[in-house]
Motif scaffolding. Sequence first.
Motif, PDB file in Angstrom:
ATOM      1  N   SER A   1     -24.097 -16.405   3.140  1.00 60.23           N
ATOM      2  CA  SER A   1     -24.709 -15.217   3.741  1.00 60.23           C
ATOM      3  C   SER A   1     -23.685 -14.512   4.621  1.00 60.23           C
ATOM      4  CB  SER A   1     -25.938 -15.596   4.570  1.00 60.23           C
ATOM      5  OG  SER A   1     -26.886 -16.270   3.755  1.00 60.23           O
ATOM      6  N   MET A   2     -23.344 -13.277   4.258  1.00 60.43           N
ATOM      7  CA  MET A   2     -22.336 -12.512   5.000  1.00 60.43           C
ATOM      8  C   MET A   2     -22.968 -11.271   5.626  1.00 60.43           C
ATOM      9  SD  MET A   2     -18.674 -10.949   3.762  1.00 60.43           S
ATOM     10  CE  MET A   2     -17.916 -12.577   3.774  1.00 60.43           C
ATOM     11  N   PRO A   3     -22.715 -11.033   6.947  1.00 55.95           N
ATOM     12  CA  PRO A   3     -23.288  -9.855   7.603  1.00 55.95           C
ATOM     13  C   PRO A   3     -22.609  -8.561   7.154  1.00 55.95           C
ATOM     14  CG  PRO A   3     -21.797 -10.977   9.101  1.00 55.95           C
ATOM     15  CD  PRO A   3     -21.897 -11.850   7.878  1.00 55.95           C
ATOM     16  N   ILE A   4     -23.366  -7.476   7.143  1.00 52.08           N
ATOM     17  CA  ILE A   4     -22.825  -6.136   6.884  1.00 52.08           C
ATOM     18  C   ILE A   4     -22.829  -5.409   8.223  1.00 52.08           C
ATOM     19  CG2 ILE A   4     -23.076  -3.984   5.595  1.00 52.08           C
ATOM     20  CD1 ILE A   4     -24.800  -5.571   3.571  1.00 52.08           C
ATOM     21  N   LYS A   5     -21.637  -5.066   8.717  1.00 49.39           N
ATOM     22  CA  LYS A   5     -21.517  -4.446  10.028  1.00 49.39           C
ATOM     23  C   LYS A   5     -21.215  -2.956   9.884  1.00 49.39           C
ATOM     24  CE  LYS A   5     -19.730  -8.716  12.097  1.00 49.39           C
ATOM     25  NZ  LYS A   5     -18.608  -9.349  12.844  1.00 49.39           N
ATOM     26  N   TYR A   6     -21.891  -2.168  10.724  1.00 51.11           N
ATOM     27  CA  TYR A   6     -21.669  -0.724  10.725  1.00 51.11           C
ATOM     28  C   TYR A   6     -21.819  -0.204  12.150  1.00 51.11           C
ATOM     29  CZ  TYR A   6     -22.199   4.248   9.689  1.00 51.11           C
ATOM     30  OH  TYR A   6     -22.057   5.618   9.655  1.00 51.11           O
ATOM     31  N   GLU A   7     -20.732   0.395  12.655  1.00 51.75           N
ATOM     32  CA  GLU A   7     -20.721   0.932  14.016  1.00 51.75           C
ATOM     33  C   GLU A   7     -21.187  -0.106  15.037  1.00 51.75           C
ATOM     34  OE1 GLU A   7     -22.876   4.623  14.000  1.00 51.75           O
ATOM     35  OE2 GLU A   7     -21.181   5.720  13.151  1.00 51.75           O
ATOM     36  N   LYS A   8     -20.570  -1.302  14.946  1.00 54.48           N
ATOM     37  CA  LYS A   8     -20.781  -2.400  15.890  1.00 54.48           C
ATOM     38  C   LYS A   8     -22.186  -3.016  15.804  1.00 54.48           C
ATOM     39  CE  LYS A   8     -17.482  -0.442  19.191  1.00 54.48           C
ATOM     40  NZ  LYS A   8     -17.248   0.029  20.574  1.00 54.48           N
ATOM     41  N   GLU A   9     -22.944  -2.665  14.798  1.00 60.12           N
ATOM     42  CA  GLU A   9     -24.279  -3.217  14.612  1.00 60.12           C
ATOM     43  C   GLU A   9     -24.342  -3.959  13.279  1.00 60.12           C
ATOM     44  OE1 GLU A   9     -26.780  -3.058  16.770  1.00 60.12           O
ATOM     45  OE2 GLU A   9     -25.704  -1.820  18.228  1.00 60.12           O
ATOM     46  N   ILE A  10     -25.207  -5.012  13.235  1.00 59.78           N
ATOM     47  CA  ILE A  10     -25.462  -5.710  11.967  1.00 59.78           C
ATOM     48  C   ILE A  10     -26.598  -4.962  11.277  1.00 59.78           C
ATOM     49  CG2 ILE A  10     -26.027  -7.893  10.854  1.00 59.78           C
ATOM     50  CD1 ILE A  10     -23.426  -7.916  12.495  1.00 59.78           C
ATOM     51  N   VAL A  11     -26.285  -4.355  10.137  1.00 55.21           N
ATOM     52  CA  VAL A  11     -27.294  -3.538   9.438  1.00 55.21           C
ATOM     53  C   VAL A  11     -27.896  -4.255   8.238  1.00 55.21           C
ATOM     54  CG1 VAL A  11     -26.287  -1.358  10.191  1.00 55.21           C
ATOM     55  CG2 VAL A  11     -25.521  -2.388   8.044  1.00 55.21           C
ATOM     56  N   GLY A  12     -27.348  -5.427   7.909  1.00 55.57           N
ATOM     57  CA  GLY A  12     -27.897  -6.152   6.769  1.00 55.57           C
ATOM     58  C   GLY A  12     -27.103  -7.406   6.461  1.00 55.57           C
ATOM     59  N   VAL A  13     -27.526  -8.098   5.380  1.00 57.23           N
ATOM     60  CA  VAL A  13     -26.884  -9.354   4.978  1.00 57.23           C
ATOM     61  C   VAL A  13     -26.768  -9.390   3.462  1.00 57.23           C
ATOM     62  CG1 VAL A  13     -26.994 -11.873   5.042  1.00 57.23           C
ATOM     63  CG2 VAL A  13     -27.920 -10.538   6.960  1.00 57.23           C
ATOM     64  N   ILE A  14     -25.587  -9.805   2.983  1.00 56.88           N
ATOM     65  CA  ILE A  14     -25.395 -10.087   1.558  1.00 56.88           C
ATOM     66  C   ILE A  14     -25.513 -11.598   1.393  1.00 56.88           C
ATOM     67  CG2 ILE A  14     -23.819 -10.014  -0.404  1.00 56.88           C
ATOM     68  CD1 ILE A  14     -22.421  -7.652   0.918  1.00 56.88           C
ATOM     69  N   GLN A  15     -26.394 -12.035   0.500  1.00 53.48           N
ATOM     70  CA  GLN A  15     -26.553 -13.480   0.292  1.00 53.48           C
ATOM     71  C   GLN A  15     -26.329 -13.827  -1.181  1.00 53.48           C
ATOM     72  OE1 GLN A  15     -30.373 -16.042   0.515  1.00 53.48           O
ATOM     73  NE2 GLN A  15     -29.407 -16.237   2.544  1.00 53.48           N
ATOM     74  N   LEU A  16     -25.425 -14.815  -1.397  1.00 52.68           N
ATOM     75  CA  LEU A  16     -25.197 -15.368  -2.729  1.00 52.68           C
ATOM     76  C   LEU A  16     -26.005 -16.668  -2.835  1.00 52.68           C
ATOM     77  CD1 LEU A  16     -22.871 -13.358  -2.453  1.00 52.68           C
ATOM     78  CD2 LEU A  16     -21.383 -15.004  -3.594  1.00 52.68           C
ATOM     79  N   VAL A  17     -26.704 -16.827  -3.940  1.00 52.04           N
ATOM     80  CA  VAL A  17     -27.580 -17.985  -4.095  1.00 52.04           C
ATOM     81  C   VAL A  17     -27.256 -18.721  -5.394  1.00 52.04           C
ATOM     82  CG1 VAL A  17     -29.957 -18.803  -4.175  1.00 52.04           C
ATOM     83  CG2 VAL A  17     -29.393 -16.723  -2.875  1.00 52.04           C
ATOM     84  N   CYS A  18     -27.033 -20.047  -5.281  1.00 51.14           N
ATOM     85  CA  CYS A  18     -26.820 -20.895  -6.459  1.00 51.14           C
ATOM     86  C   CYS A  18     -28.105 -21.677  -6.728  1.00 51.14           C
ATOM     87  CB  CYS A  18     -25.675 -21.871  -6.240  1.00 51.14           C
ATOM     88  SG  CYS A  18     -24.094 -21.079  -5.935  1.00 51.14           S
ATOM     89  N   THR A  19     -28.619 -21.568  -7.941  1.00 52.07           N
ATOM     90  CA  THR A  19     -29.806 -22.341  -8.328  1.00 52.07           C
ATOM     91  C   THR A  19     -29.470 -23.371  -9.400  1.00 52.07           C
ATOM     92  OG1 THR A  19     -30.386 -20.602  -9.907  1.00 52.07           O
ATOM     93  CG2 THR A  19     -31.410 -20.496  -7.718  1.00 52.07           C
ATOM     94  N   LYS A  20     -28.195 -23.368  -9.821  1.00 50.93           N
ATOM     95  CA  LYS A  20     -27.737 -24.324 -10.828  1.00 50.93           C
ATOM     96  C   LYS A  20     -26.504 -25.048 -10.291  1.00 50.93           C
ATOM     97  CE  LYS A  20     -29.351 -21.411 -14.657  1.00 50.93           C
ATOM     98  NZ  LYS A  20     -28.930 -20.647 -15.849  1.00 50.93           N
ATOM     99  N   LEU A  21     -26.338 -26.316 -10.735  1.00 49.86           N
ATOM    100  CA  LEU A  21     -25.246 -27.142 -10.230  1.00 49.86           C
ATOM    101  C   LEU A  21     -23.884 -26.555 -10.591  1.00 49.86           C
ATOM    102  CD1 LEU A  21     -24.405 -29.684  -8.744  1.00 49.86           C
ATOM    103  CD2 LEU A  21     -24.519 -30.932 -10.919  1.00 49.86           C
ATOM    104  N   GLU A  22     -23.761 -26.034 -11.844  1.00 47.53           N
ATOM    105  CA  GLU A  22     -22.471 -25.472 -12.251  1.00 47.53           C
ATOM    106  C   GLU A  22     -22.108 -24.226 -11.436  1.00 47.53           C
ATOM    107  OE1 GLU A  22     -25.505 -24.388 -15.546  1.00 47.53           O
ATOM    108  OE2 GLU A  22     -25.012 -26.080 -14.219  1.00 47.53           O
ATOM    109  N   GLN A  23     -23.128 -23.477 -11.002  1.00 45.72           N
ATOM    110  CA  GLN A  23     -22.878 -22.318 -10.136  1.00 45.72           C
ATOM    111  C   GLN A  23     -22.309 -22.783  -8.797  1.00 45.72           C
ATOM    112  OE1 GLN A  23     -26.803 -20.560 -10.013  1.00 45.72           O
ATOM    113  NE2 GLN A  23     -26.248 -18.956 -11.485  1.00 45.72           N
TER     114      GLN A  23
END
Length: 585
Positions: free
Chosen positions: A95-117
């Motif tokens: 989970s990585m924050p998205i920063k804009y003008e010194k504020e956190i405006v959102g989050v990008i999240q990568l999700v693995c549901t399989k072992l190979e992922q």
Amino acid sequence: MDSPLKRIQNSVIEYANAIANVIGVDVEIVDSQLNTIAGTGAYRENINKNVAKEGYIYIDVIKTGQLHVIKDPGKNILCSKCSEKDECRELMQISMPIKYEKEIVGVIQLVCTKLEQKQKLIAKEKDYLKFIKEIAGNITDKLHELDEQEKTKKRIELFHQIVDDIDKMVIVLNAENTVIHINKMAKNTLNIEVGEKINVKKTHEMLVGEYLFTIQTDQKDVDVIGRIKSANSVYYEHTDIIICTKTKNIKDRAYNVVTGHNYISTDDIIGSNKQIKLLKERIKKIAKSTSTVFITGESGTGKELIARSIHSESDRADKPFIAVNCAAIPDSLLETELFGYVKGAFTGASDQGRIGKFELANRGVIFLDEIGDMPLHLQAKILRLLQDKELIRIGSNKTIKLDVRVVTATNKDLKKLIEEKKFREDLYYRINVIPISVPPLRKRLDDIEKLAYHMLDRYNKSFGKNVTHIDNEVIQIFMEYDWEGNIRELENVIEYMMNISETDTLTEELIPINILEKRIGYEPKDDEKANKSQRVVPIKELEMNEIRKALNIYGYDTKGKKIAAKKLGIGIATLYRKIEEEINV
């Protein structure tokens, strides 16, 4: 109101799909209110839904602004309150924050549901983190771009509101000379609309600070006087703004431009010295006369100030005041400047001719500064003009009646020039009807403190400083100095000291070395020899100077800023941040 990410949702969805395709995992992007803006795979169903109930990791990322790499979701302490922690189907989350003008405006999240992922993600974790960071930066760039577009739109709307209220014609043209905005006055005068093309024919002739040119439309040609300025900073593209007035009578227009400007009364002459008081009284006595005035005084004593006060105290105060420095204009041009010329008077003459300064000053005052430098052949013409009160433009045989008061000035000894056959004796007596002598600064030392504080106030406004005091020692040094350059030299010294001052007081250490060296018994200090007063420019100031230079070269639009950032060797987000910091200082 929509969140920042919601406003660019389509772009965010594209970025989510790009991440999923490159890395081969599912992606979910939420805003700061935990609304899902984009999702891939099973998370696509969450788009436009709020995930606050199960978004414990999102909440912590938004709160802390920290990257979270969780390799065992469900077992992590952040998941302790989740109802599905024991049956969590997710094997890994980044989970990585998205920063804009010194504020956190959102989050990008990568999700693995399989072992190979999960195995693939762990194996290339650094590379993928760098990739996601780039995507977060791209999302930030999109937000900047959108904000810039909205700011530009508001700025243009405000600009249009302002120009629509101006009592002059205002036309904004793009690079193809197409009208992109026109105010009511220009629309009615020229009978054109937005979207039409016009041609601007420049004459390259300037009159009292404005240019004469012709606006050509399909219906007619209109002669105007005004200025053409770049409007790039408003529209962020190549545009020109024309601000002008129709010229039925160019001379009347010229009078209107000059009238009321630089009004200087005797109250504006700083000083209470006995000689200055007598000078002010004399100005008031002779102001309403029509006789010529001859002002003498050393260079830098303020002779033009005296001439302007004579004009302002007279019955001609609402008429033109035209100043001509006879020493600053080449002899070959001075005659045309003073008398003007008609069309075709000589090779290279303007097609429209030129109005001379005497004609322009009609009904007002003309100030001939440094008249001692006027060539002899021209002195004869000036004498004739003063005697006959009329002139003839060069190349014409038509006389023009004049009602103009002549004020002259010099720092030279005209009687000596007469002996040397460099100045006409008859002209000398014609201009020297009312003599006025301006005392040098060394003969009015009791005014130095007042003058210094007057200049202090002016440079405080110019430089945005708050220097409120001048040390008594500084005033004493000023009183002992000879001031060969008079008030102009004092002004230069105060300006210098204000530039390097870092406190609210002007002290002896700030005085230029050439002033101090002339004091009796002065011995320079070692640090003075090393030019202690030399200013060291702060790194931040140097940095902003380079940023401004880059933006001036490549442009203030989004494209220009990206190129500027690349040339400066910084990221676009860093550039925006530094610009924002400068604005908020």
